[in-house]
Write an enzyme that holds these catalytic residues in place. Structure first.
Site, mmCIF file in Angstrom:
data_model
loop_
_atom_site.group_PDB
_atom_site.id
_atom_site.type_symbol
_atom_site.label_atom_id
_atom_site.label_comp_id
_atom_site.label_asym_id
_atom_site.label_seq_id
_atom_site.Cartn_x
_atom_site.Cartn_y
_atom_site.Cartn_z
ATOM 1 N N SER A 129 78.027 27.262 57.003
ATOM 2 C CA SER A 129 76.747 26.872 57.605
ATOM 3 C C SER A 129 76.671 27.265 59.077
ATOM 4 O O SER A 129 77.687 27.270 59.778
ATOM 5 C CB SER A 129 76.600 25.349 57.482
ATOM 6 O OG SER A 129 75.579 24.875 58.320
ATOM 7 N N GLN A 150 75.371 31.263 56.214
ATOM 8 C CA GLN A 150 74.029 30.675 56.125
ATOM 9 C C GLN A 150 73.394 30.612 57.506
ATOM 10 O O GLN A 150 74.006 30.177 58.478
ATOM 11 C CB GLN A 150 74.129 29.264 55.531
ATOM 12 C CG GLN A 150 72.801 28.526 55.439
ATOM 13 C CD GLN A 150 72.592 27.552 56.593
ATOM 14 O OE1 GLN A 150 73.550 26.934 57.045
ATOM 15 N NE2 GLN A 150 71.370 27.441 57.080
ATOM 16 N N TYR A 152 70.169 29.401 59.913
ATOM 17 C CA TYR A 152 68.930 28.704 60.230
ATOM 18 C C TYR A 152 68.239 29.557 61.277
ATOM 19 O O TYR A 152 68.890 30.081 62.173
ATOM 20 C CB TYR A 152 69.209 27.314 60.817
ATOM 21 C CG TYR A 152 69.537 26.255 59.793
ATOM 22 C CD1 TYR A 152 68.650 25.964 58.766
ATOM 23 C CD2 TYR A 152 70.713 25.525 59.878
ATOM 24 C CE1 TYR A 152 68.933 24.973 57.841
ATOM 25 C CE2 TYR A 152 71.001 24.533 58.951
ATOM 26 C CZ TYR A 152 70.110 24.263 57.932
ATOM 27 O OH TYR A 152 70.388 23.280 57.020
ATOM 28 N N THR A 178 68.192 29.796 55.033
ATOM 29 C CA THR A 178 67.677 28.517 54.528
ATOM 30 C C THR A 178 66.265 28.300 55.051
ATOM 31 O O THR A 178 66.028 28.350 56.262
ATOM 32 C CB THR A 178 68.608 27.360 54.946
ATOM 33 O OG1 THR A 178 69.896 27.612 54.376
ATOM 34 C CG2 THR A 178 68.083 26.021 54.439
ATOM 35 N N ARG A 187 66.069 11.013 56.311
ATOM 36 C CA ARG A 187 67.143 10.444 55.480
ATOM 37 C C ARG A 187 67.267 8.973 55.868
ATOM 38 O O ARG A 187 67.819 8.635 56.903
ATOM 39 C CB ARG A 187 68.427 11.206 55.731
ATOM 40 C CG ARG A 187 68.120 12.716 55.851
ATOM 41 C CD ARG A 187 69.040 13.637 55.223
ATOM 42 N NE ARG A 187 68.508 15.003 55.289
ATOM 43 C CZ ARG A 187 69.113 16.013 55.906
ATOM 44 N NH1 ARG A 187 70.262 15.822 56.509
ATOM 45 N NH2 ARG A 187 68.576 17.219 55.886
ATOM 46 N N LYS A 275 67.369 30.737 50.558
ATOM 47 C CA LYS A 275 67.750 29.430 49.978
ATOM 48 C C LYS A 275 66.678 28.401 50.317
ATOM 49 O O LYS A 275 66.361 28.203 51.493
ATOM 50 C CB LYS A 275 69.096 28.997 50.559
ATOM 51 C CG LYS A 275 69.559 27.611 50.159
ATOM 52 C CD LYS A 275 70.988 27.385 50.642
ATOM 53 C CE LYS A 275 71.529 26.025 50.293
ATOM 54 N NZ LYS A 275 71.048 24.956 51.183
ATOM 55 N N HIS A 299 67.567 21.494 48.994
ATOM 56 C CA HIS A 299 68.543 21.005 49.966
ATOM 57 C C HIS A 299 69.259 19.754 49.426
ATOM 58 O O HIS A 299 69.587 18.835 50.171
ATOM 59 C CB HIS A 299 67.827 20.677 51.287
ATOM 60 C CG HIS A 299 68.610 21.028 52.521
ATOM 61 N ND1 HIS A 299 68.356 22.141 53.276
ATOM 62 C CD2 HIS A 299 69.630 20.394 53.148
ATOM 63 C CE1 HIS A 299 69.175 22.171 54.317
ATOM 64 N NE2 HIS A 299 69.969 21.127 54.255
ATOM 65 N N GLY A 353 77.202 21.510 46.551
ATOM 66 C CA GLY A 353 77.519 21.002 47.886
ATOM 67 C C GLY A 353 78.303 19.704 47.836
ATOM 68 O O GLY A 353 79.502 19.660 48.095
#
Ligand SMILES: Cc1cc2nc3c(=O)[nH]c(=O)nc-3n(C[C@H](O)[C@H](O)[C@H](O)COP(=O)(O)O)c2cc1C
Length: 400
Positions: A129, A150, A152, A178, A187, A275, A299, A353
């Protein structure tokens, strides 16, 4: 009587290695989750385990696998089962890719290094990541196998270009862009606990830490957790990690669009995976944009709650674009049978994951090995019970 007793009594050898003991008791990923829940402070476990809002998508990802039933064929000579396949032109032992997870060192001090080493041993790609706590170069030094990076998309494209150049130089084979995180999902377990990354030490964290001495001791003995890829860049103050929420709000670029995919193509020679595709319409656009693969992903239910379960997208997307791009199913994979179902419905592979994070939290690197061994064993067994000996034998009629 003595003879009868002797014939049935079997005492297990006492295992002195606590990790081995823990793993011997873990028959599946859910068992490892239970152990991780016990070993990790509540805030850390919930950061890994939780999803956005009511966690409906988190649950739906798993339910979609549970809902599908197999239609096994018999009398097919399954003496030799081979679950190996290819993905982005590279052979792998199992149709599985380890998904990128930020802040992996929160589960175990070795963090991304442990996962990357286990991935290489299992001969499956590991995805690092952008928000990793081990750097692009540190991970490349312990994994000479297949690895993806990955991305961002940051407001500062110069920084993104630097990361991409470093990944190319360090031998990463594919870029994973992503696209489901233009803003951070809510969350609510983290909200309730006041949990931040990196963890802030308040009274409740202290109590949590005292109640989980193994984790706390390992955490305080190891070097401070930081965004290892961003050290020294304008996006981070280097040694001290800024908070995840601040990083996302300040640096993630909500203006991300298809034009950026084109830009990415201009700065990267290898394959690109998008993704976070969640509709057939976007799967079509991705194919039109000429990327090599898409990961159907929400995700892991951490972003938009009530987004569709990823497995349900596999069949329709495979029908729409399966002849043009490779499809990866990401979200809810907890067993090898899940991988088999996704592949039978048209995915080239799955990403997982939390499954490996539970292993890591329960038993460190050996826990990740354990998960990958279980997946391998599961896939072989399920294929045999389905009457399939090769991945190419997995087709839609095998799943209802
Ligand atoms: C703790 C955690 C951190 C994550 N961090 C990232 C990340 O940095 N980048 C990313 O693209 N996806 C991230 N994800 C999403 C995973 O890549 C993947 O999509 C998700 O875990 C799949 O669902 P599963 O956990 O049910 O397998 C993260 C997921 C978890 C659980």
């Amino acid at each position: 009587m003595i003879d009868t007793l002797r014939s049935v009594l079997r005492f297990r050898r006492i295992e002195l290695d606590a990790t081995k003991r823990r793993l011997a008791r873990s028959a599946n990923v859910d068992d490892l989750r239970t152990i991780a829940k016990r070993r990790l402070p509540g805030g850390v476990f919930d950061y890994i385990d939780g999803g956005a809002e009511d966690e409906r998508t988190l649950a739906a990802n798993s339910d979609a696998f549970a809902r599908r039933t197999f239609q096994p064929r018999v009398l097919r000579d399954v003496g030799e089962v081979d679950p190996s396949t290819t993905l982005l032109g590279r052979p792998l032992s199992l149709p599985l890719v380890l998904a990128p997870t930020g802040f992996t060192r929160i589960a175990d001090p070795e963090g991304e290094l442990a996962v990357a080493r286990a991935a290489q041993r299992a001969n499956v790609p590991y995805t690092l990541s952008t928000m990793a706590t081990r750097s692009i170069e540190e991970v490349a030094a312990v994994n000479s196998g297949s690895k993806w990076f990955q991305v961002y998309m940051w407001r500062d494209r110069g920084l993104v270009k630097d990361l991409i150049d470093r990944a190319a130089h360090a031998g990463y084979e594919a870029l994973v862009l992503t696209v489901d995180t233009t803003v951070l999902g809510r969350r609510e377990r983290d909200v309730r606990r006041g949990f931040t990354l990196p963890p802030k030490i308040g009274l409740d964290t202290l109590i949590d830490g005292v109640l989980h001495p193994g984790w706390t001791w390992a955490f305080v003995r190891s070097e401070p957790i930081r965004f290892a890829n961003l050290t020294g860049s304008s996006a981070s103050d280097g040694n001290t990690a800024v908070s995840l929420a601040a990083q996302v709000n300040e640096q993630f670029d909500p203006s991300l669009s298809w034009a950026d995919v084109e830009w990415m193509r201009s700065v990267w020679d290898g394959p690109i995976v998008i993704k976070g595709i969640q509709t057939v319409a976007d799967a079509r656009l991705a194919a039109d944009a000429g990327v090599e693969a898409i990961a159907l992903s929400n995700h892991g239910g951490r972003q938009l709650d009530t987004a569709p379960a990823t497995l349900d997208l596999v069949g329709p997307c495979a029908e729409a674009v399966g002849d043009r791009i490779e499809i990866i199913c990401d979200g809810g994979v907890r067993r090898g049978s899940d991988i088999v179902k996704a592949v039978a419905l048209g995915a080239k592979a799955c990403m997982a994951g939390r499954a490996y994070l539970y292993g890591l939290g329960a038993a460190g690197e050996r826990g990740v090995d354990h998960v990958l061994r279980m997946f391998d064993g599961d896939v072989r067994r399920v294929m045999a019970l389905l009457g399939a000996t090769r991945i190419s034998d997995l087709h839609r009629e095998l799943v209802d």
